[in-house]
Design an enzyme around this catalytic site. Structure first.
Site, PDB file in Angstrom:
ATOM      1  N   HIS A   5      -5.703  -6.682 -10.359  1.00 46.05           N
ATOM      2  CA  HIS A   5      -5.122  -7.611  -9.390  1.00 46.05           C
ATOM      3  C   HIS A   5      -4.860  -8.992  -9.987  1.00 46.05           C
ATOM      4  CE1 HIS A   5      -6.824  -4.619  -6.529  1.00 46.05           C
ATOM      5  NE2 HIS A   5      -5.764  -4.955  -5.804  1.00 46.05           N
ATOM      6  N   GLU A  41       0.826  -1.212   0.000  1.00 41.78           N
ATOM      7  CA  GLU A  41       0.000   0.000   0.000  1.00 41.78           C
ATOM      8  C   GLU A  41       0.858   1.260   0.000  1.00 41.78           C
ATOM      9  OE1 GLU A  41      -2.942  -0.399  -0.752  1.00 41.78           O
ATOM     10  OE2 GLU A  41      -3.149  -2.521  -0.289  1.00 41.78           O
TER      11      GLU A  41
END
Length: 244
Positions: free
Chosen positions: A234, A143
């Site tokens: 993803h 992140e």
């Protein structure tokens, strides 16, 4: 400095801030100050508070916040020491992460997830305990790297550029894991109880290992399923992961 019992990495040194009455999860020692907040694994109304301790010896009950702080320290330190980057934006700042989160998913709430949004990172509580939170090394670094990407290449989070964006976050997740521990397992997210992607064998996870290969997610379709996950960011990220 204080000590914190983390669920996944044992007892670690954490740098915290004395407010005059108690310590909070705020490392203000470097060019990038690191502040971790607590969402209380709660639903609406969402409350976000400081992690607080009076003696700077944080027991396992505080693991979601203090483990996230430890992982942020390692990630920020890696980018500073190895890449001379004073923060993910490139300038001195206070970086905020929120741990122990629960997110709205349609009509229900879930603790499964982590994301970067508006210069802040959010890490899910996962289950009801304190040992399976998503504030683990490769997820925190993942992140954080979204922030680095936003302030450097600015890869659009959509279709193939989005997949490259995701892949760089996965890659630096493994790099920070190796930097910290001396080894990594080429699996994203294992420390939170369920690996999400496999660098060595993406096909075993239903992800492609080559451009337009098996399990490649369409980036040209028009259905809701095609546009889900911004056209497979993803999924298609595994191509560059596998190359790395």
């Amino acid at each position: 400095a204080g000590s914190a019992v983390t669920a996944k990495y044992g007892t670690k040194t954490v740098y915290t801030k004395w407010t005059g009455s108690y310590y909070i999860a705020h490392n203000d020692c470097g060019s990038e100050q690191l502040l971790v907040k607590d969402q209380l694994n709660d639903t609406l109304p969402v409350t976000i508070l400081d992690w607080v301790d009076t003696d700077n010896s944080w027991t396992s009950a505080w693991s979601p916040g203090m483990q996230t702080l430890y992982c942020l320290q390692q990630t920020s330190g890696y980018f500073n020491i190895v890449h001379s980057r004073p923060s993910f934006t490139g300038s001195p700042r206070t970086t905020v992460a929120v741990a122990n989160c629960r997110f709205k998913d349609g009509n229900s709430w879930t603790g499964w997830g982590a994301f970067y949004y508006n210069d802040t990172m959010y890490f899910g509580a996962n289950g009801a305990g304190v040992s399976d939170d998503l504030g683990v090394l490769d997820i925190v670094a993942h992140e954080y790297t979204h922030g680095v990407t936003e302030y450097t290449s600015g890869l659009i989070y959509y279709k193939e550029t989005g997949a490259i964006n995701e892949s760089f976050s996965d890659i630096f997740g493994e790099i920070v894991e190796h930097y910290t521990q001396g080894s990594n397992n080429w699996l994203t997210g294992t420390d939170c109880g369920s690996s999400l992607r496999n660098f060595i064998n993406p096909l075993s996870y239903g992800h492609p290992d080559s451009y337009y290969g098996q399990f490649w997610h369409s980036v040209t379709g028009t259905t809701q399923q095609d546009s889900a996950d911004n056209f497979g960011v993803h999924t298609n990220s595994s191509v560059q992961n596998h190359m790395f």
